[in-house]
Design an enzyme around this catalytic site. Structure first.
Site, short mmCIF file in Angstrom:
data_model
loop_
_atom_site.label_atom_id
_atom_site.label_comp_id
_atom_site.label_asym_id
_atom_site.label_seq_id
_atom_site.Cartn_x
_atom_site.Cartn_y
_atom_site.Cartn_z
N SER A 64 0.88 -0.91 -0.16
CA SER A 64 -0.21 -0.26 -0.07
C SER A 64 0.72 1.07 -0.04
CB SER A 64 -0.98 0.37 1.43
OG SER A 64 -2.32 -1.53 0.64
N LYS A 67 0.39 3.45 -2.58
CA LYS A 67 -0.95 4.31 -3.14
C LYS A 67 -0.42 5.72 -3.25
CE LYS A 67 -3.95 0.66 -1.17
NZ LYS A 67 -4.50 0.06 -0.27
N TYR A 190 -2.79 -4.29 -10.08
CA TYR A 190 -3.05 -3.47 -8.86
C TYR A 190 -2.07 -4.36 -8.09
CZ TYR A 190 -4.57 -2.63 -4.02
OH TYR A 190 -4.37 -2.40 -2.67
N TYR A 242 -5.23 4.32 7.48
CA TYR A 242 -6.96 3.86 7.29
C TYR A 242 -7.17 4.62 9.52
CZ TYR A 242 -3.80 1.26 4.87
OH TYR A 242 -3.01 1.17 3.90
N VAL A 260 1.34 -3.83 3.99
CA VAL A 260 1.23 -4.86 4.77
C VAL A 260 2.92 -5.43 5.11
CG1 VAL A 260 -1.02 -5.31 4.91
CG2 VAL A 260 -0.29 -6.79 2.94
N1 GLN Z 1 -2.05 -5.50 -2.14
C1 GLN Z 1 -2.31 -5.86 -0.50
C2 GLN Z 1 -4.02 -5.85 -0.80
O1 GLN Z 1 -4.58 -5.08 -1.92
C3 GLN Z 1 -2.45 -4.25 -0.30
C4 GLN Z 1 -2.48 -3.58 1.58
C5 GLN Z 1 -2.11 -3.02 2.32
O2 GLN Z 1 -0.57 -2.68 2.36
N2 GLN Z 1 -2.86 -2.61 3.10
O3 GLN Z 1 -4.77 -6.30 0.05
#
Ligand code: GLN
Length: 395
Positions: A64, A67, A190, A242, A260
């Protein structure tokens, strides 16, 4: 002379490495197999100087943390209005994989998966061939990092095979017309975006590029315009963590994004890019040790954005010779505020001066010294005094 930053970063890691809480993000099977132990921190200053400590060579997937950068690319390429039509900028207070859209059909913000997939689908326009879009994205991420990045195909395949929840989100997006492509394809690409591999040094460089108005200080490339960075940093501050965004704002106070895989990056406007990595994450998907590292950095270096600081003006006005009773001395005249970012510059300036030279550091135009600025300056004086050779005179 070495500046004290590397040693300080080592101490931060030592303070955090005992923490063994959290768990690997094994909802992505391949991430469940990684070594849980690595711990690393990196700081990239506004002029491109990078400090790293710990397992700085370990590569991991960006997840993430991609993003905000893809959001930046979309804002730059498609413009503000078109981007806002596809995705909002309101904190959702929900988890990153929340399965809901706003009443108008838009995802709440580009930091949660729904918004990030909508943003991914915008790059190159809706007709762009799938892989070409991802290549453009990886290329854009690389320009932020200052080196060519690549995708970990194993992590990609492992996540895509089990990405049922993201497929549900993409189906919702397709249903309301936010994406025009086949939802399965968008989830795939993605997921590939998220599987781009980085180190903490890469993340710190990417973050500082946002922090310095879009110019990568390592390569000198203007990757995106400054207005884009203002948008992205704002969204990172309000939505990047978040459902823990409020906690983060109050305790750390730095625009940030987690992944994550165990990485966290922070962009401190006008000062520095920061990154931490350790794979075990908490229930929000934030690295447990990474959060601790950021708490230390923010507290010790007075980096909280809401810390009241005087205007940060130019530090070094001139460097010329002055006459002392017993010979010539270098004259460094400081202007404005002494804080972490400006004293770090001063220490490097001092390091470049030959050891035997006497230096007069003129503080008469200094308007403000914050606690870390003061401590770094006093430590530097003590260290220099210890070497016996050089004299440092504060006036
Ligand atoms: N690729 C992971 C997902 O879409 C990214 C989530 C994250 O890093 N919080 O679930």
């Amino acid at each position: 002379m070495r500046t004290q930053v590397p040693q300080y970063l080592q101490e931060v890691l030592q303070a955090c490495e005992r923490n063994d809480e959290g768990a690997l993000a094994d909802y992505i099977p391949e991430l469940g197999n990684v070594d849980p132990n690595p711990l690393a921190v990196a700081v990239c200053m506004g002029d491109g100087t990078v400090y790293g400590a710990g397992d700085a060579d370990v590569e991991f997937t960006i997840q993430s943390m991609s993003k905000p950068f893809v959001y930046a690319l979309a804002l730059h390429e498609r413009g503000l209005e078109a981007t806002l039509q596809q995705v909002g900028v309101e904190p959702s207070g929900d988890a990153f994989n929340d399965l809901s859209l706003r009443e108008d059909g838009r995802p709440q913000n580009p930091m949660i998966n729904a918004g990030a997939m909508a943003v991914h689908a915008m790059i190159g326009g809706p007709q762009a061939p799938l892989r070409e879009r991802t290549d453009m994205i990886v290329d854009g991420l690389s320009r932020f990092a200052g080196r060519q990045l690549s995708v970990d195909e194993e992590v990609y395949a492992s996540e895509f095979a089990t990405a049922f929840r993201n497929r549900a989100i993409a189906n919702l997006l397709r249903n309301v017309g936010i994406i025009e492509q086949d939802p399965r394809d968008i989830v795939g690409e993605y997921t590939r975006q998220c599987a781009t591999t980085v180190t903490t040094n890469d993340l710190a460089t990417m973050a500082v590029t946002l922090a310095m108005g879009g110019r990568n200080p390592v390569t000198g490339e203007q990757v995106v315009p400054a207005w884009v960075c203002r948008y992205v940093l704002s969204v990172m501050m309000t939505c990047g963590m978040y459902d823990a965004a409020g906690d983060w704002m109050t305790t750390v106070g730095i625009p940030a994004k987690s992944g994550v895989s165990g990485g966290i990056l922070g962009a401190l406007p006008g000062q520095a890019g920061l990154a931490a990595f350790s794979p075990k994450v908490d229930s929000h998907g934030h690295s447990v040790r990474g959060v601790r590292v950021f708490e230390h950095l923010s507290r010790d270096l007075n980096l909280h954005l809401m810390e009241v600081q005087e205007a940060r003006v130019r530090l070094l006005e001139s460097s010329r010779e002055v006459k002392l009773r017993d010979g010539l001395a270098r004259h460094l005249r400081l202007r404005g505020a002494l804080y972490f970012g400006s004293v770090e510059r001063l220490l490097r300036e001092l390091a470049d001066i030959p050891d035997e030279d006497t230096v007069v550091v003129d503080l008469s135009d200094v308007t403000h010294i914050n606690p870390i600025g003061r401590r770094m300056l006093l430590d530097a004086m003590e260290q220099l005094g210890g070497t016996g050779e050089r004299r440092l005179v504060l006036v």
